[in-house]
Design a protein around this motif. Sequence first.
Motif, PDB file in Angstrom:
ATOM      1  N   PRO A 298       1.292  -1.204  -0.342  1.00 51.84           N
ATOM      2  CA  PRO A 298      -0.355   0.111  -0.046  1.00 51.84           C
ATOM      3  C   PRO A 298       0.707   1.372   0.193  1.00 51.84           C
ATOM      4  CG  PRO A 298      -1.058  -1.853   1.281  1.00 51.84           C
ATOM      5  CD  PRO A 298       0.162  -1.842   1.584  1.00 51.84           C
ATOM      6  N   ALA A 299       1.671   1.368   0.598  1.00 49.23           N
ATOM      7  CA  ALA A 299       3.051   2.115   0.907  1.00 49.23           C
ATOM      8  C   ALA A 299       3.629   3.054  -0.444  1.00 49.23           C
ATOM      9  CB  ALA A 299       3.715   2.482   2.019  1.00 49.23           C
ATOM     10  N   ALA A 300       3.638   1.474  -1.247  1.00 47.73           N
ATOM     11  CA  ALA A 300       4.433   1.675  -2.545  1.00 47.73           C
ATOM     12  C   ALA A 300       3.926   2.423  -3.518  1.00 47.73           C
ATOM     13  CB  ALA A 300       5.246  -0.028  -2.944  1.00 47.73           C
ATOM     14  N   PHE A 301       1.918   1.623  -3.198  1.00 45.83           N
ATOM     15  CA  PHE A 301       1.022   2.350  -4.408  1.00 45.83           C
ATOM     16  C   PHE A 301       1.212   3.712  -3.860  1.00 45.83           C
ATOM     17  CE2 PHE A 301       0.119  -1.982  -5.996  1.00 45.83           C
ATOM     18  CZ  PHE A 301      -0.363  -1.410  -7.513  1.00 45.83           C
ATOM     19  N   ALA A 302       1.277   4.088  -2.970  1.00 47.84           N
ATOM     20  CA  ALA A 302       0.696   5.950  -2.036  1.00 47.84           C
ATOM     21  C   ALA A 302       2.410   6.534  -3.168  1.00 47.84           C
ATOM     22  CB  ALA A 302       0.741   6.015  -0.663  1.00 47.84           C
ATOM     23  N   ALA A 303       4.106   5.912  -2.591  1.00 43.08           N
ATOM     24  CA  ALA A 303       4.326   6.830  -3.080  1.00 43.08           C
ATOM     25  C   ALA A 303       4.327   6.891  -4.647  1.00 43.08           C
ATOM     26  CB  ALA A 303       5.620   5.738  -2.914  1.00 43.08           C
ATOM     27  N   GLY A 304       4.293   5.299  -5.398  1.00 42.78           N
ATOM     28  CA  GLY A 304       4.134   5.862  -6.911  1.00 42.78           C
ATOM     29  C   GLY A 304       3.303   6.428  -7.633  1.00 42.78           C
ATOM     30  N   SER A 305       1.866   7.237  -6.761  1.00 42.91           N
ATOM     31  CA  SER A 305       0.883   8.190  -7.122  1.00 42.91           C
ATOM     32  C   SER A 305       1.182   9.163  -7.330  1.00 42.91           C
ATOM     33  CB  SER A 305      -0.369   7.025  -6.513  1.00 42.91           C
ATOM     34  OG  SER A 305      -0.777   5.610  -6.521  1.00 42.91           O
ATOM     35  N   ARG A 306       1.971   9.713  -5.699  1.00 48.38           N
ATOM     36  CA  ARG A 306       2.280  10.659  -5.899  1.00 48.38           C
ATOM     37  C   ARG A 306       3.301  11.147  -6.266  1.00 48.38           C
ATOM     38  NH1 ARG A 306       1.978  14.716  -1.887  1.00 48.38           N
ATOM     39  NH2 ARG A 306       3.587  14.745  -1.760  1.00 48.38           N
ATOM     40  N   HIS A 307       4.595  10.091  -6.944  1.00 50.90           N
ATOM     41  CA  HIS A 307       4.860   9.979  -7.866  1.00 50.90           C
ATOM     42  C   HIS A 307       4.481  10.861  -9.409  1.00 50.90           C
ATOM     43  CE1 HIS A 307       9.109  10.180  -9.991  1.00 50.90           C
ATOM     44  NE2 HIS A 307       7.888   9.814 -11.183  1.00 50.90           N
ATOM     45  N   LEU A 308       3.479  10.042  -9.565  1.00 53.09           N
ATOM     46  CA  LEU A 308       3.071  10.335 -10.746  1.00 53.09           C
ATOM     47  C   LEU A 308       2.435  11.702 -11.165  1.00 53.09           C
ATOM     48  CD1 LEU A 308       1.937   6.427 -11.643  1.00 53.09           C
ATOM     49  CD2 LEU A 308       4.142   8.386 -13.030  1.00 53.09           C
TER      50      LEU A 308
ATOM     51  N   ALA B 196      -4.892   4.628  -2.358  1.00 54.17           N
ATOM     52  CA  ALA B 196      -3.449   4.676  -2.198  1.00 54.17           C
ATOM     53  C   ALA B 196      -3.042   6.625  -2.893  1.00 54.17           C
ATOM     54  CB  ALA B 196      -2.516   3.928  -2.845  1.00 54.17           C
ATOM     55  N   ALA B 197      -3.693   6.490  -3.475  1.00 51.17           N
ATOM     56  CA  ALA B 197      -3.025   7.715  -5.076  1.00 51.17           C
ATOM     57  C   ALA B 197      -4.194   8.933  -3.680  1.00 51.17           C
ATOM     58  CB  ALA B 197      -4.608   6.634  -6.462  1.00 51.17           C
ATOM     59  N   ASP B 198      -4.829   8.615  -3.763  1.00 48.11           N
ATOM     60  CA  ASP B 198      -5.314   9.563  -2.482  1.00 48.11           C
ATOM     61  C   ASP B 198      -4.894   9.963  -1.126  1.00 48.11           C
ATOM     62  OD1 ASP B 198      -7.155  11.775  -2.411  1.00 48.11           O
ATOM     63  OD2 ASP B 198      -8.100  10.950  -1.045  1.00 48.11           O
ATOM     64  N   TRP B 199      -3.920   9.475  -1.004  1.00 49.14           N
ATOM     65  CA  TRP B 199      -2.638   9.378   0.560  1.00 49.14           C
ATOM     66  C   TRP B 199      -1.449  10.916   0.267  1.00 49.14           C
ATOM     67  CZ3 TRP B 199       2.654   9.772   0.947  1.00 49.14           C
ATOM     68  CH2 TRP B 199       3.112   9.391   1.929  1.00 49.14           C
ATOM     69  N   ARG B 200      -1.952  11.851   1.559  1.00 48.48           N
ATOM     70  CA  ARG B 200      -1.107  12.864   1.571  1.00 48.48           C
ATOM     71  C   ARG B 200      -0.036  12.423   2.362  1.00 48.48           C
ATOM     72  NH1 ARG B 200      -2.118  12.738  -2.785  1.00 48.48           N
ATOM     73  NH2 ARG B 200      -3.194  14.276  -4.305  1.00 48.48           N
ATOM     74  N   PRO B 201       1.106  13.476   2.596  1.00 48.03           N
ATOM     75  CA  PRO B 201       2.124  13.049   4.163  1.00 48.03           C
ATOM     76  C   PRO B 201       1.064  13.440   5.504  1.00 48.03           C
ATOM     77  CG  PRO B 201       3.673  13.928   2.664  1.00 48.03           C
ATOM     78  CD  PRO B 201       2.111  13.526   1.663  1.00 48.03           C
ATOM     79  N   GLY B 202       1.183  12.651   6.623  1.00 48.50           N
ATOM     80  CA  GLY B 202       0.361  12.640   7.127  1.00 48.50           C
ATOM     81  C   GLY B 202      -1.518  11.978   7.633  1.00 48.50           C
ATOM     82  N   ALA B 203      -1.303  11.986   6.253  1.00 54.33           N
ATOM     83  CA  ALA B 203      -3.166  11.548   6.664  1.00 54.33           C
ATOM     84  C   ALA B 203      -3.431  10.257   7.022  1.00 54.33           C
ATOM     85  CB  ALA B 203      -2.936  10.789   4.827  1.00 54.33           C
ATOM     86  N   SER B 204      -4.368   9.838   7.348  1.00 50.85           N
ATOM     87  CA  SER B 204      -4.171   8.716   8.424  1.00 50.85           C
ATOM     88  C   SER B 204      -4.874   7.078   7.419  1.00 50.85           C
ATOM     89  CB  SER B 204      -6.207   8.637   9.004  1.00 50.85           C
ATOM     90  OG  SER B 204      -6.271   7.852   9.665  1.00 50.85           O
ATOM     91  N   TRP B 205      -4.502   6.402   7.383  1.00 53.66           N
ATOM     92  CA  TRP B 205      -4.972   5.387   6.612  1.00 53.66           C
ATOM     93  C   TRP B 205      -6.538   5.055   6.544  1.00 53.66           C
ATOM     94  CZ3 TRP B 205      -3.197   3.641   1.886  1.00 53.66           C
ATOM     95  CH2 TRP B 205      -1.684   3.853   1.876  1.00 53.66           C
TER      96      TRP B 205
ATOM     97  N   GLY C 254       3.145   0.786 -12.318  1.00 52.26           N
ATOM     98  CA  GLY C 254       2.870   1.942 -13.213  1.00 52.26           C
ATOM     99  C   GLY C 254       1.671   2.114 -13.734  1.00 52.26           C
ATOM    100  N   ALA C 255       1.161   1.397 -14.556  1.00 55.63           N
ATOM    101  CA  ALA C 255      -0.023   2.550 -15.310  1.00 55.63           C
ATOM    102  C   ALA C 255      -1.398   2.077 -14.651  1.00 55.63           C
ATOM    103  CB  ALA C 255      -0.181   1.384 -16.445  1.00 55.63           C
ATOM    104  N   VAL C 256      -1.256   1.109 -13.725  1.00 56.49           N
ATOM    105  CA  VAL C 256      -1.996   1.300 -12.459  1.00 56.49           C
ATOM    106  C   VAL C 256      -2.699   2.386 -12.377  1.00 56.49           C
ATOM    107  CG1 VAL C 256      -3.556  -0.463 -10.744  1.00 56.49           C
ATOM    108  CG2 VAL C 256      -2.636  -1.854 -12.578  1.00 56.49           C
ATOM    109  N   ALA C 257      -0.798   2.361 -11.466  1.00 56.50           N
ATOM    110  CA  ALA C 257      -1.095   3.436  -9.878  1.00 56.50           C
ATOM    111  C   ALA C 257      -1.245   4.824 -10.984  1.00 56.50           C
ATOM    112  CB  ALA C 257       0.266   3.804  -9.368  1.00 56.50           C
ATOM    113  N   ALA C 258      -1.695   5.067 -12.129  1.00 51.25           N
ATOM    114  CA  ALA C 258      -1.572   6.325 -13.214  1.00 51.25           C
ATOM    115  C   ALA C 258      -2.740   6.455 -13.107  1.00 51.25           C
ATOM    116  CB  ALA C 258      -1.273   5.989 -14.288  1.00 51.25           C
ATOM    117  N   ALA C 259      -3.900   5.553 -13.618  1.00 52.03           N
ATOM    118  CA  ALA C 259      -5.238   4.610 -13.904  1.00 52.03           C
ATOM    119  C   ALA C 259      -6.058   5.701 -12.378  1.00 52.03           C
ATOM    120  CB  ALA C 259      -5.746   3.340 -14.281  1.00 52.03           C
ATOM    121  N   ALA C 260      -5.049   4.720 -10.893  1.00 51.56           N
ATOM    122  CA  ALA C 260      -6.012   5.351  -9.981  1.00 51.56           C
ATOM    123  C   ALA C 260      -5.738   7.226  -9.874  1.00 51.56           C
ATOM    124  CB  ALA C 260      -5.152   4.469  -8.520  1.00 51.56           C
ATOM    125  N   VAL C 261      -4.580   7.133 -10.539  1.00 50.39           N
ATOM    126  CA  VAL C 261      -4.312   8.786  -9.801  1.00 50.39           C
ATOM    127  C   VAL C 261      -5.377   9.396 -10.982  1.00 50.39           C
ATOM    128  CG1 VAL C 261      -2.541  10.911 -10.467  1.00 50.39           C
ATOM    129  CG2 VAL C 261      -2.233   8.913  -9.400  1.00 50.39           C
TER     130      VAL C 261
END
Length: 199
Positions: free
Chosen positions: A45-55, A130-139, A183-190
Amino acid sequence: MTEARVKARTRPGESRFAQGFALFAECLLTGVWIAVAALPVVTYPAAFAAGSRHLARRLAHESGGWREFAADFRAAVRHGWLVGVAGWAALAVVWVDVRAVRDGLPGGQPVGAVGVLALIGAAVAGLRAAADWRPGASWRSLLARAGRRTVLDPAGSFLLVGGLAVVVCSAWFSAPLAVAVLGAVAAAAVAVEERPRRR
């Protein structure tokens, strides 16, 4: 970010095709980063969150690379690993249900079907969170909101189900191909999470 700043970060004279291809390449690279960060199994989950924020930064024409991805991953994994454990526990429960169906347990087929559908819904909600995650957000709050959006936005949810199906099919044919597709799935979630904000 203002339009002027966005244009300043866009290469002058770059065609739409070149921009799209650059984004596609960024998705493939992000998929590799997500796969590496998810190697400890419970950190997906954290990996997808970081990937989504990067994209999302890439789509906003903001600078960011591996260091920013790693910083986001460290922030997301603090409590995100608990979400990963819960996901694997849910998968184990569904696996037991499917085994019960195969062994001919009375009433097992409806229970197994409900279990599989619930697991798919949970996976979609996890991607949305994960796509909506921001630093400090509650899972916990992210997952609660993502669960509501999963039900209330069936079109976006089906898009993510299709993305997950592509990952599974890719893994069936070739594991390295599945890594790139992450990565494409993370982009789709974003993109799915960005749609309501654009309306």
